[in-house]
Design a protein around this motif. Sequence first.
Motif, PDB file in Angstrom:
ATOM      1  N   ARG A  39      33.932  74.523 -23.357  1.00  0.00           N
ATOM      2  CA  ARG A  39      33.185  75.764 -23.091  1.00  0.00           C
ATOM      3  C   ARG A  39      32.411  75.663 -21.777  1.00  0.00           C
ATOM      4  O   ARG A  39      32.358  76.616 -20.999  1.00  0.00           O
ATOM      5  N   GLU A  42      34.894  75.995 -19.008  1.00  0.00           N
ATOM      6  CA  GLU A  42      35.287  77.402 -18.888  1.00  0.00           C
ATOM      7  C   GLU A  42      34.211  78.206 -18.180  1.00  0.00           C
ATOM      8  O   GLU A  42      34.511  79.038 -17.318  1.00  0.00           O
ATOM      9  N   ALA A  43      32.944  77.958 -18.533  1.00  0.00           N
ATOM     10  CA  ALA A  43      31.835  78.685 -17.896  1.00  0.00           C
ATOM     11  C   ALA A  43      31.781  78.380 -16.403  1.00  0.00           C
ATOM     12  O   ALA A  43      31.605  79.281 -15.573  1.00  0.00           O
ATOM     13  N   GLU A  46      34.689  80.128 -14.768  1.00  0.00           N
ATOM     14  CA  GLU A  46      34.439  81.567 -14.655  1.00  0.00           C
ATOM     15  C   GLU A  46      33.455  81.861 -13.531  1.00  0.00           C
ATOM     16  O   GLU A  46      33.652  82.804 -12.755  1.00  0.00           O
ATOM     17  N   ASP A  47      32.396  81.044 -13.441  1.00  0.00           N
ATOM     18  CA  ASP A  47      31.442  81.214 -12.337  1.00  0.00           C
ATOM     19  C   ASP A  47      32.136  81.018 -10.994  1.00  0.00           C
ATOM     20  O   ASP A  47      31.908  81.774 -10.038  1.00  0.00           O
ATOM     21  N   MET A  49      35.340  81.439 -10.360  1.00  0.00           N
ATOM     22  CA  MET A  49      36.233  82.574 -10.119  1.00  0.00           C
ATOM     23  C   MET A  49      35.439  83.799  -9.675  1.00  0.00           C
ATOM     24  O   MET A  49      35.849  84.525  -8.772  1.00  0.00           O
ATOM     25  N   LYS A  50      34.282  84.006 -10.321  1.00  0.00           N
ATOM     26  CA  LYS A  50      33.433  85.149  -9.948  1.00  0.00           C
ATOM     27  C   LYS A  50      32.963  84.988  -8.498  1.00  0.00           C
ATOM     28  O   LYS A  50      33.039  85.927  -7.703  1.00  0.00           O
TER      29      LYS A  50
END
Length: 129
Positions: A39, A42-43, A46-47, A49-50
């Motif tokens: 997790r 993944e976080a 995601e950060d 990718m953002k």
Amino acid sequence: WKGKGRGGGEERTGGNEGGLQDLLQLSARATKEADAHARNIEAVLEDGMKSSRELKSTATNVLDELDRADSAFVNDMATAVDGLQKARNACNERVRSYIQKSEHVVEDQQRLAQEKLSGVFSESKRREG
């Protein structure tokens, strides 16, 4: 089989059942920790990718703005060149006009001087004769 459980508390007796229980508990803990790490990863992804999308968007906006500025500059330069050409043509036309006028003035002055000389010459001939 005699052994102590994790933590060294009470002594346990038994066969493979106690060891299997310990392995199951270790496996469950390891799975929980692996899930927590997954997790977290993944976080972070995601950060990332953002941030990557935001950076791409910013870069695209900058490139678009540079294209607009470049087009505006090219248009401004074309307008300036056009204006300079028109000014040069107008200046050339004025110079041609002044040259023609001065040529006419010179021709008129030459004609007048010639007429005066002819008049003087014929006056002097009349006096002689």
